[in-house]
Structure formats: structure tokens, C-alpha cells
Design a protein around this motif. Structure first.
Motif, PDB file in Angstrom:
ATOM      1  N   GLY A  63       2.228   5.121 -12.660  1.00  0.00           N
ATOM      2  CA  GLY A  63       1.446   5.658 -11.844  1.00  0.00           C
ATOM      3  C   GLY A  63       0.567   4.946 -10.744  1.00  0.00           C
ATOM      4  N   GLY A  64       0.275   3.933 -11.323  1.00  0.00           N
ATOM      5  CA  GLY A  64      -0.416   2.831 -10.302  1.00  0.00           C
ATOM      6  C   GLY A  64       0.454   2.364  -9.083  1.00  0.00           C
ATOM      7  N   SER A  65       1.965   2.279  -9.331  1.00  0.00           N
ATOM      8  CA  SER A  65       2.840   1.971  -8.231  1.00  0.00           C
ATOM      9  C   SER A  65       2.882   3.030  -7.342  1.00  0.00           C
ATOM     10  CB  SER A  65       4.100   1.696  -9.099  1.00  0.00           C
ATOM     11  OG  SER A  65       4.164   0.594  -9.607  1.00  0.00           O
ATOM     12  N   LEU A  66       3.054   4.285  -7.745  1.00  0.00           N
ATOM     13  CA  LEU A  66       3.317   5.477  -7.025  1.00  0.00           C
ATOM     14  C   LEU A  66       2.013   5.480  -6.212  1.00  0.00           C
ATOM     15  CD1 LEU A  66       5.192   8.001  -9.400  1.00  0.00           C
ATOM     16  CD2 LEU A  66       6.017   6.796  -7.221  1.00  0.00           C
ATOM     17  N   ALA A  67       1.067   5.379  -6.777  1.00  0.00           N
ATOM     18  CA  ALA A  67      -0.425   5.652  -5.988  1.00  0.00           C
ATOM     19  C   ALA A  67      -0.352   4.375  -4.836  1.00  0.00           C
ATOM     20  CB  ALA A  67      -1.607   5.460  -6.934  1.00  0.00           C
ATOM     21  N   ALA A  68      -0.192   3.419  -5.205  1.00  0.00           N
ATOM     22  CA  ALA A  68      -0.289   2.279  -4.407  1.00  0.00           C
ATOM     23  C   ALA A  68       0.784   2.738  -2.962  1.00  0.00           C
ATOM     24  CB  ALA A  68       0.056   0.725  -4.738  1.00  0.00           C
ATOM     25  N   ALA A  69       2.155   2.783  -3.292  1.00  0.00           N
ATOM     26  CA  ALA A  69       3.078   3.140  -2.707  1.00  0.00           C
ATOM     27  C   ALA A  69       2.687   4.237  -1.690  1.00  0.00           C
ATOM     28  CB  ALA A  69       4.191   3.372  -3.100  1.00  0.00           C
ATOM     29  N   GLY A  70       2.176   5.319  -2.142  1.00  0.00           N
ATOM     30  CA  GLY A  70       1.668   6.533  -1.297  1.00  0.00           C
ATOM     31  C   GLY A  70       0.481   6.114  -0.165  1.00  0.00           C
ATOM     32  N   LEU A  71      -0.498   5.614  -0.891  1.00  0.00           N
ATOM     33  CA  LEU A  71      -1.333   5.170  -0.111  1.00  0.00           C
ATOM     34  C   LEU A  71      -0.959   4.523   1.146  1.00  0.00           C
ATOM     35  CD1 LEU A  71      -4.585   4.181   0.495  1.00  0.00           C
ATOM     36  CD2 LEU A  71      -4.232   2.399  -0.583  1.00  0.00           C
ATOM     37  N   GLN A  72      -0.083   3.386   1.099  1.00  0.00           N
ATOM     38  CA  GLN A  72       0.360   2.641   2.182  1.00  0.00           C
ATOM     39  C   GLN A  72       1.170   3.347   3.177  1.00  0.00           C
ATOM     40  OE1 GLN A  72      -1.734   0.744   2.304  1.00  0.00           O
ATOM     41  NE2 GLN A  72      -2.064  -0.690   0.573  1.00  0.00           N
ATOM     42  N   LEU A  73       2.044   4.242   2.614  1.00  0.00           N
ATOM     43  CA  LEU A  73       2.943   5.191   3.357  1.00  0.00           C
ATOM     44  C   LEU A  73       2.120   5.968   4.322  1.00  0.00           C
ATOM     45  CD1 LEU A  73       5.733   6.503   0.961  1.00  0.00           C
ATOM     46  CD2 LEU A  73       5.693   4.703   2.882  1.00  0.00           C
ATOM     47  N   GLN A  74       0.841   6.359   3.634  1.00  0.00           N
ATOM     48  CA  GLN A  74      -0.302   7.052   4.455  1.00  0.00           C
ATOM     49  C   GLN A  74      -0.751   6.112   5.560  1.00  0.00           C
ATOM     50  OE1 GLN A  74      -2.784   8.989   1.594  1.00  0.00           O
ATOM     51  NE2 GLN A  74      -1.181  10.042   0.636  1.00  0.00           N
ATOM     52  N   THR A  75      -1.010   4.961   5.192  1.00  0.00           N
ATOM     53  CA  THR A  75      -1.702   4.125   6.165  1.00  0.00           C
ATOM     54  C   THR A  75      -0.719   3.949   7.187  1.00  0.00           C
ATOM     55  OG1 THR A  75      -3.081   3.137   4.404  1.00  0.00           O
ATOM     56  CG2 THR A  75      -2.699   1.869   6.349  1.00  0.00           C
ATOM     57  N   ILE A  76       0.354   3.566   6.996  1.00  0.00           N
ATOM     58  CA  ILE A  76       1.177   3.057   8.058  1.00  0.00           C
ATOM     59  C   ILE A  76       1.922   4.218   9.208  1.00  0.00           C
ATOM     60  CG2 ILE A  76       2.168   0.828   7.135  1.00  0.00           C
ATOM     61  CD1 ILE A  76       4.801   2.035   6.233  1.00  0.00           C
ATOM     62  N   THR A  77       1.920   5.366   8.595  1.00  0.00           N
ATOM     63  CA  THR A  77       2.531   6.378   9.225  1.00  0.00           C
ATOM     64  C   THR A  77       1.173   7.279   9.736  1.00  0.00           C
ATOM     65  OG1 THR A  77       2.595   7.922   7.189  1.00  0.00           O
ATOM     66  CG2 THR A  77       4.617   6.814   7.967  1.00  0.00           C
TER      67      THR A  77
END
Lengths: 326, 252
Positions: A63-77
Motif C-alpha cells: 500500500g505504501g509503495s503504490l501510494a508513493a509511486a502514484g504520488l510521484q507519477l502525478q508529480t512528474i506528469t
């Protein structure tokens, strides 16, 4: 707010650990825990150390990993719809798993390991594909997002094709994999997802101010001397590793990577020093809550957690949106 | 005194040469405006100076003692931010120090950000989310972000565009005060020729990828020069404040 979130997390952690198909009293749970992982004799200790703990801890780290990855995909795009799922990374993992299940691919005689490794490889290769296509077009956010959406449709179709042509029994296994099931959790999944989450989050934390600058706009970040292209490439690469590592063991879990960062943003604002840890915490909580609900809904069996994350996720985000109108 | 030298700056977008070997020297304590038609390469020039885009040629910043400075001594402020960032004003200003910030922000960095906000009378807005500010306030905060690192070169891309006249004066006065007090080199892109003249020690007029004129406002804003470059009939008057007023009459 921090204390409240941590308290809610602790309660969910304990609840998830205490609920299961084999009914156990609090005292027997406690004694089984104290017995330790080595040399355990009684059934309770085996249930706690081989099933309950790996499931609960995998929930937390995935859960933590998917949230961190999702956050950063939202940030960089700079796109609020970006997530492991919408980028096709999870569907490519499903396809890798489907190939493995159909062909009976195993590593060291272990079918589960073959499935996990192929799922990881596909998720990773597709991420690299998205990255290279994006790079050809100057890493523009539109290209990355469109490529991700294309990949999602493409690999979903391929996986459905395999499923359609497979025997009923194999199709059932593939379908079960795509739901995301914590019953597949093991100490291997705990250690891999924990190590990935720790290393990748540390890297994100190191770049927290640069990522904060990027969230304030690409031109703003560039004008402040942030090498936006390099940051995007590094963050994309690390996010892909996180996603591939998360879905490789327990299968596709949708929505956590999309919804947890939005929830965290509503609570903490855009400063990544707080936004990242809070996203990770909310992602873990969302998985734990889904896990608890999935156990309660089906007594004596475990409903795939991937189904529940979406059912829980929508009202969760809705409540947060209602709480803060900004 | 600081000297910013640019030599033979050349920028190409695809096959189009936007800047064709631009050379000039800018002096510390002076405000220089870059003027010219739309799309002529004004933003490209200041971005090239800030080393934000690929270009050939050299940019060097030196002082009388021969010290050499780098791109990190320059601050570039892009055209007015439409960012809907939920960062607070204080966090936004701290971003001006992004390359030096660690997870834990030092006392000194907090004081730097608070100091610049205080100077600009913006301290009361510190905790406000950036996206809730008015356009004028956003631009002042963006200026604070550019100034927080104490840059030697200030590069401003249309800092006063889309602002009401009060905020135009506030932003430009701030740039002038900083330039004169610190001896920094300030270069700003501006479309409004009257406003540009009021705040410029010198003006650089770009046309056809080259410098057409680089001199005092009185020398650059001559009707014959402007009519040739902008293809507009203009009248230039001296105002009671001593600066020039450019009145466009009709397109030629």
C-alpha cells in the motif's frame, strides 16, 4: 493530525492482524507472537508467523509503495489521473503473470516465483518502454500519459486474449491473479516490498524540495535551477521499480496509487516533505482497511483485496473532498 | 562593479535562427529592458543568459576583482505564474533556495525567507496558500522567491504584464530598489514601452535575430527606429516625471 493518522494506522494494523479465518483470542495471538518465528510448535504460532504477519505487513508495504509511486507519477506528469494502474504498468504485470500461469513457467521448481518474476519483468520492461517513448518526445507529460494509457489498453487486451483462449481452470487462476490477493503474501513479499519501499522513499525524500518545486510548475522548477528532465527520468525509473515490486507478488491492486496521494494532498498540501510520508501512510491504511473488510465480508475465506480497494477507495476520497473544499 | 558579458549568443529552434550571434555587456546597478516584437526572441535571450536553454556563445559574469560567477548566481523569473500550487507563500519563497535545501530547513534559511517577505511587506501572507493570492500578490511573491538567494543577476520575463497599475509599479520599484542597493545586473523583458522606458537605464531592441539598438531610452525610443521595427506610427513625448511616453498612433 500526525498523531491521529499514526493512531488510526496502529489500530488498523492491530485489527488486520487480529482478524482471520481461524478465530483466535487476543491472548493466544499475543502468546503466538511471543513464541517467535523460529522453532514454533503450536498451530496458533504457525498461523500468526506464516499467514497473519506476512499478510498484514505485505499490505502495509505494498500500500505504501503504490501510494508513493502514484504520488510521484502525478508529480512528474503534473497529471492528477496518473497512477500505476492508468499507466498500464500494473496491466503489463498481469500479462506477465498470465503468460507464466498459462505456460506453467517456474523458477527453481516454484510456480509462484516464476509468476512473480515474469510479472516484475513485464512491469519493468513496459516502464522502460514508456520512458523511452517519452524521452523521444522530450519527456513531455502528454506523451508519457498517452503512452501509459496505450500500454494499459494493449496489455489488458493481451491478457484477456490469453484468458479467453485458456482452459476454464487456467482462466480462473489468471482472473484471480488480476484481482490482487493477499493470500499470496509471504515473508519474501514482505522483505522485497519493505526493502523497495524504504530505498525508493529515501530517494524521494532526498529530492523532496525539487519535487515540491516541480509540483509548483515545470517552468517554475526550471527557473529555479532544477534539472527537470533528469529529475523526471530518475523518479519515473524508481516509481516503476516500486510498482513492479509491489504487484509482482500479490497481483494487481488498483486505486491505492491514485487515491492515497490525493487524500494526502488534501490533508497536508504540496510540500513533499510531509506529502510523501502521509501518502505512504494513507496507502498503507487503505490497504489495511481493504484487507480487514475483505476478511469480514467473507467469513472463512479471503476476498481478493484488489476488489475491495476500489470499493473502499471511492467513498474514502469522497469524504476527504467533502471535508476540504479547496 | 559587476559586468555581465554575453558574446556571440546563437540559438536555433529547428531550422529557424532566433538569435544570431548576440553580443553585449551589461553593468551592475543598471536596469536593462529587452524590447521587440512578439516572438522575436526576447525570452530566449534571457533564458540563454540564465543557461536554461541550449545555445552557442559565452556568458560570463565578473567583478572588478576578477571573481567569476556562475549560473547559480542568477535568478530567472518566468512570465507570470498561473500555478495553482497549494504551497504556502513561505514555502514558495523557500523554493528560491531549492538547490541548498535539505529535509530540515536551517534557521538561517528560514530567516532569509522571512527577511525578504518582511522587506516586501508580505510577511502577513506567509501562511496563505499561493493559489488563493491575487495576480499582483502572486507576482510579488514570485519576485520574493527570486530575490531570496541574493542573486547577482536578475532576469525578469515580463514581470509587470497582466498586473494592475499599482502592482506594476510595486513590482518594478522593487526590482529597481534591489538593483541599485545591491549593484546587481537586472535585465527585464517588457512589451509596454512606456513602462520599460521609465525603469530602464538602457534598452536593448531586438529585431531579425540581432540587436538593432542598445542605448539609453532617449536613443532607442526614437520614432524612426520604432516605426521601422514595429511598423507602427508612434509619437514619443517626455513626461513630467522625466521619462518617455510612447503613444502608438496607427499601424503602418
Amino acid at each position: 493530525m500526525v498523531a491521529g493518522s499514526l493512531a488510526a494506522f496502529a489500530i488498523m494494523l492491530i485489527l488486520d492482524f487480529s482478524i482471520g479465518s481461524s478465530k483466535m483470542s487476543w491472548s493466544s495471538l499475543f502468546h503466538a507472537l511471543l513464541e517467535g518465528p523460529i522453532g514454533r510448535q503450536n498451530m496458533d504460532a504457525i498461523v500468526v508467523w506464516d499467514i497473519r504477519l506476512p499478510m498484514t505487513l505485505t499490505s502495509v508495504f505494498v500500500g505504501g509503495s503504490l501510494a508513493a509511486a502514484g504520488l510521484q507519477l502525478q508529480t512528474i506528469t503534473n497529471n492528477p489521473l496518473a497512477s500505476p494502474y492508468t499507466f498500464g504498468i500494473t496491466s503489463s504485470a498481469s500479462f506477465g503473470a498470465a503468460i507464466s500461469i498459462t505456460t506453467g513457467f517456474s523458477i527453481a521448481g516454484q510456480l509462484w516465483l516464476g509468476t512473480s518474476v515474469l510479472a516484475f519483468l513485464f512491469a519493468f520492461l513496459v516502464s522502460i518502454g514508456i520512458y523511452y517513448i517519452g524521452k523521444m518526445r522530450g519527456m513531455s507529460t502528454t506523451t508519457i500519459v498517452l503512452t501509459g494509457i496505450m500500454m494499459n489498453f494493449f496489455f489488458t487486451a493481451l491478457q484477456q486474449l490469453l484468458q479467453y483462449r485458456a482452459s476454464a481452470e487456467v482462466a480462473q487462476i489468471i482472473s484471480s491473479w488480476t484481482f490482487g490477493n493477499l493470500a499470496r503474501a509471504s515473508w519474501t513479499s514482505v522483505f522485497v516490498s519493505a526493502a523497495l519501499m524504504a530505498c525508493c522513499s529515501a530517494a524521494f525524500m532526498m529530492w523532496s524540495w525539487r519535487l515540491t518545486a516541480l509540483s509548483a510548475g515545470e517552468e517554475n522548477a526550471e527557473s529555479l535551477g532544477v534539472n527537470v528532465k533528469k529529475l523526471r527520468v530518475s523518479v519515473f525509473f524508481i516509481s516503476s521499480m516500486l510498482i513492479a515490486g509491489s504487484v509482482a507478488f500479490i497481483g494487481t491492486v488498483g486505486f491505492v496509487g491514485l487515491i492515497a496521494p490525493h487524500g494526502a494532498r488534501l490533508l497536508s498540501g504540496d510540500d513533499q516533505r510531509y506529502l510523501l510520508p502521509l501518502s505512504v501512510l494513507l496507502g498503507a491504511m487503505l490497504m489495511l482497511l481493504s484487507s480487514i473488510v475483505s476478511k469480514l465480508l467473507t467469513v472463512g475465506a479471503v476476498l481478493p483485496v484488489g476488489i475491495v480497494t476500489s470499493l473502499i477507495g471511492v467513498p474514502f476520497l469522497f469524504l476527504l473532498m467533502m471535508r476540504k473544499k479547496d | 562593479m559587476l559586468k555581465l558579458n554575453i558574446e556571440n549568443i546563437r540559438v536555433k529552434y529547428a531550422e529557424r535562427v532566433v538569435l544570431n550571434g548576440i553580443s553585449a555587456q551589461f553593468r551592475g546597478g543598471e536596469m536593462t529592458s529587452v524590447i521587440g516584437k512578439n516572438g522575436i526572441g526576447k525570452t530566449t535571450l534571457i533564458k540563454a543568459i540564465a543557461k536554461l536553454i541550449k545555445h552557442s556563445g559565452t556568458v560570463s559574469l565578473t567583478d572588478d576583482k576578477g571573481s567569476v560567477y556562475s549560473a547559480s548566481d542568477m535568478a530567472y523569473l518566468p512570465q507570470m505564474s498561473t500555478s495553482d500550487s497549494k504551497l504556502t507563500v513561505f514555502e514558495m519563497v523557500l523554493l528560491g533556495l531549492v538547490k541548498h535545501l535539505r529535509w530540515r530547513v536551517s534557521e538561517e534559511q528560514i530567516e532569509q525567507a522571512a527577511g525578504v517577505l518582511k522587506q516586501l511587506n508580505l510577511l502577513h501572507l506567509s501562511k496563505q496558500p499561493f493559489h488563493q493570492l491575487s495576480g499582483g500578490q502572486k507576482q510579488l511573491v514570485s519576485m520574493a522567491r527570486s530575490l531570496v538567494s541574493g542573486p547577482k543577476v536578475l532576469l525578469l520575463d515580463e514581470p509587470a504584464s497582466a498586473l494592475d497599475i499599482r502592482h506594476q509599479l510595486m513590482v518594478m520599484d522593487l526590482a529597481r530598489k534591489y538593483t541599485k542597493q545591491t549593484g546587481a545586473v537586472t535585465i527585464f523583458v517588457e512589451h509596454d514601452l512606456t513602462l520599460a522606458a521609465r525603469y530602464s537605464d538602457r534598452m536593448l531592441l531586438l529585431d531579425d535575430a540581432e540587436i538593432t539598438a542598445f542605448d539609453t531610452p532617449e536613443q532607442v525610443l526614437r520614432p524612426d527606429v520604432l516605426e521601422k521595427v514595429y511598423r507602427v506610427k508612434v509619437k514619443v513625448e517626455k513626461t513630467s516625471l522625466g521619462s518617455l511616453n510612447v503613444i502608438p498612433i496607427e499601424p503602418l
